[in-house]
Design an enzyme around this catalytic site. Sequence first.
Site, PDB file in Angstrom:
ATOM      1  CG  HIS A  53     -35.473  20.849   0.908  1.00 29.36           C
ATOM      2  ND1 HIS A  53     -34.207  21.363   1.075  1.00 29.36           N
ATOM      3  CD2 HIS A  53     -36.323  21.916   0.976  1.00 29.36           C
ATOM      4  CE1 HIS A  53     -34.270  22.681   1.224  1.00 29.36           C
ATOM      5  NE2 HIS A  53     -35.549  23.033   1.169  1.00 29.36           N
ATOM      6  CG  HIS A  55     -36.927  27.105  -6.546  1.00 28.25           C
ATOM      7  ND1 HIS A  55     -36.534  25.791  -6.591  1.00 28.25           N
ATOM      8  CD2 HIS A  55     -36.505  27.580  -5.345  1.00 28.25           C
ATOM      9  CE1 HIS A  55     -35.920  25.474  -5.468  1.00 28.25           C
ATOM     10  NE2 HIS A  55     -35.877  26.546  -4.708  1.00 28.25           N
ATOM     11  CE1 TYR A  66     -34.609  30.551  -3.964  1.00 24.36           C
ATOM     12  CE2 TYR A  66     -36.429  31.742  -2.968  1.00 24.36           C
ATOM     13  CZ  TYR A  66     -35.685  30.586  -3.106  1.00 24.36           C
ATOM     14  OH  TYR A  66     -36.022  29.463  -2.384  1.00 24.36           O
ATOM     15  CG  ASP A  92     -34.856  26.447   1.746  1.00 29.32           C
ATOM     16  OD1 ASP A  92     -34.299  25.753   0.878  1.00 29.32           O
ATOM     17  OD2 ASP A  92     -35.620  27.404   1.479  1.00 29.32           O
ATOM     18  NE  ARG A  93     -33.813  31.681  -0.188  1.00 30.71           N
ATOM     19  CZ  ARG A  93     -32.845  31.780  -1.097  1.00 30.71           C
ATOM     20  NH1 ARG A  93     -32.318  30.692  -1.626  1.00 30.71           N
ATOM     21  NH2 ARG A  93     -32.408  32.967  -1.481  1.00 30.71           N
TER      22      ARG A  93
END
Length: 338
Positions: free
Chosen positions: A314, A191, A253, A146-147
Site C-alpha cells: 500500500h 478501519h 472516514y 490514500d486519503r
Amino acid sequence: MRDHQGHWKKSSASTKAPASKQFSIAEDAYNAFPVTLNIHAMPFEDYEPFTFDAAGVDIFGMKGGNGPPLLLLHGHPQTHEIWHRLAGVLAQHFTVIATDLRGYGASAKPPSDAQHTPYSKRAMAADQVAVMRHFGFERFMVCAHDRGARVAHRMALDFPQAVDRMLLLDIAPTLAMYEATDRAFATAYFHWFFLIQPEPLPELLVGAHPDAYVERVMGSRHAGLAPFAPHALQAYRDALRQPGAVHAMCEDYRASASIDLEHDRADIECGNRLACPLRVLWGQEGVIEQCFEPLVEWRRVARDVSGRALPSGHYIPEEVPDELLAEMLAFFEATEAA
C-alpha cells in the site's frame, strides 16, 4: 513555536506520555498526549515550512524547489513525511508543495458537525486549492496517496480548471469500493468500518493508545513496518497523539461513508467525470489489486486514464520510491514536453 534548533514545537512537554496515563481511556481518549512535532526532518532541509489560513483552517506544509507546481498529498494515518524519500529529487524538477491534510499532522483540526461537512473531501480539497492559489498557482499537478488521493479526486471534479494532471496512488474510487465491499475487503480494511462508528467509541479506543494504532494498522500490510524510516514512523506516531487528531481522523472516514458518497453520486448522475489526464498506480501486493479492478473503476468516472501495478504494497512512496519517481517524472514532465 520553535525551539533553539529551529524545530516546530507543539508543546514543550516530553513526547512520551507518563506511564500511568498510557491506558487512561477517560482522560486520554481524545489523545491529549503531550507531543513535540519535529516537522523539519532532514529530507526536507531545503524546503521552507509554512502555515496558511484557508478560510479559518490552518494548513501546514513544506515548499521547495523550482519549476512547474506540484502538490503532494498524504494518506492515513500519516503526514507530508511520506514524501521524504522523494522530496530532494522532486525539488530539482518542480516547485513542490507538500501539505498536511486538514485534521492530520500539523494542520488544524476544526470542529465537525452532524453531517461531517468540515471533513468532507469537498472541504479538504478547497483547502488545498486555496494553498496553491496563495502561492500564485492557479493550475498545478497533483500526486496523492490514500486519503489524499480521495481529496485529489474531489478536487479535480470541483476545480477542473485547477488540476492539470493527476497521479493517484493505491485507491479505487470511494463509491466503487463501498458498493463492492465483501468479506475480504471489509477484513483487510477493517478501519474503514471501525472509524465510522458513532462518536465516541473509536475515539476512546484509538485515543487510549494511538502509537499502537499507527504501528498495528501500518505494520499489518504487505511489508510490515520495514519500509518506514524511524524518523517518519515517529512523526506519524507524534501526529496522532495530538489533541483532537483521532477525532479528526474518524470524521474524515465518517465523511467518506456519508456526505462524500452523496457528492460522488451527484456527479455520476449529472455525468460529471474527471477531465484531466489521470494515472493510477497501485501495489501488486495490496488490497486494491486483490479486491478491485482499478483501471476499470477509474475509467467509469474519468475520461483519460492509464496506470499499472507496482511491486509494492500500500505505501508506495516509502516502499518503492525509485519506481514511483520514474513514474512521476515521465507523467508530469510530459506536460512540459508537450
